[in-house]
Design an enzyme around this catalytic site. Structure first.
Site, PDB file in Angstrom:
ATOM      1  N   HIS A   1      28.787  10.292 -45.244  1.00  0.00           N
ATOM      2  CA  HIS A   1      29.052   9.962 -44.050  1.00  0.00           C
ATOM      3  C   HIS A   1      28.129  10.131 -42.904  1.00  0.00           C
ATOM      4  CE1 HIS A   1      33.292  10.518 -45.714  1.00  0.00           C
ATOM      5  NE2 HIS A   1      33.550   9.418 -46.087  1.00  0.00           N
TER       6      HIS A   1
ATOM      7  N   LYS B   1      48.466   7.018 -45.538  1.00  0.00           N
ATOM      8  CA  LYS B   1      47.855   7.883 -46.346  1.00  0.00           C
ATOM      9  C   LYS B   1      47.856   9.858 -46.342  1.00  0.00           C
ATOM     10  CE  LYS B   1      43.615   5.576 -47.161  1.00  0.00           C
ATOM     11  NZ  LYS B   1      42.080   5.592 -47.012  1.00  0.00           N
TER      12      LYS B   1
ATOM     13  N   ARG C   1      28.496   2.194 -50.351  1.00  0.00           N
ATOM     14  CA  ARG C   1      28.314   2.942 -51.392  1.00  0.00           C
ATOM     15  C   ARG C   1      28.108   2.426 -52.371  1.00  0.00           C
ATOM     16  NH1 ARG C   1      33.176   6.984 -51.843  1.00  0.00           N
ATOM     17  NH2 ARG C   1      34.197   4.291 -51.675  1.00  0.00           N
TER      18      ARG C   1
ATOM     19  N   SER D   1      35.448  11.025 -50.848  1.00  0.00           N
ATOM     20  CA  SER D   1      36.066  12.292 -50.136  1.00  0.00           C
ATOM     21  C   SER D   1      36.615  12.658 -51.176  1.00  0.00           C
ATOM     22  CB  SER D   1      36.847  11.997 -48.638  1.00  0.00           C
ATOM     23  OG  SER D   1      35.676  11.900 -47.332  1.00  0.00           O
TER      24      SER D   1
END
Length: 159
Positions: free
Chosen positions: A17, A41, A90, A128
């Protein structure tokens, strides 16, 4: 002034990040790193903790501002007068979802562009979720997150 938003959950913020934040800050006059409040979430860190961690790891980047939002990203973009949304990618698998979101956002607000930044190759595997799993089982975090984030993860998982 050209303003971009880099949205995400940042639960927790990683070196991947931070790489995108630094590169995005070089492209725009102002970069707002915006923590998304996603009711679907269950984050490890509260929004306030995530904002504080982001402030701590970006204190030396003068044109970066940390904020949070809920609702539609394009509505938030309008509220803060942002011209662009930055998304870090990514792997190819990230692109499919982010491309769909970019098209939807463009439909909802044609004046906001989405900019995709490919991650630095050394962070291509980093997420994460992976960081939280490493922390949960007591693994070394030094290659994945700054010390302040590692310390907060250790505190969370030692409870």
């Amino acid at each position: 002034m050209k303003t971009a938003i880099y949205p995400g959950s940042f639960d927790p913020v990683t070196y991947g990040h931070i790489d995108i934040i630094k590169r995005g800050a070089n492209l725009f006059d102002k970069l707002i790193v915006a923590v998304l409040l996603n009711p679907s979430k269950k984050p490890l860190f509260t929004v306030e903790e995530r904002v504080e961690l982001l402030k701590a790891v970006t204190y030396d980047i003068p044109n970066v501002e940390i904020d949070y939002f809920d609702g539609l990203l394009v509505d938030y973009a309008k509220k803060v007068n942002a011209n662009a949304i930055i998304k870090g990618l990514r792997m190819v698998s990230d692109f499919e979802y982010e491309f769909q979101m970019a098209l939807i956002n463009k439909k909802l607000n044609p004046s906001v562009e989405t900019i995709f930044l490919m991650t630095n190759a050394k962070y291509g595997y980093l997420s994460s979720s992976v960081v939280k799993e490493i922390a949960q089982f007591g693994g070394c975090l030094s290659e994945f997150v700054p010390d302040i984030v590692a310390q907060k993860l250790i505190e969370k998982f030692s409870r």
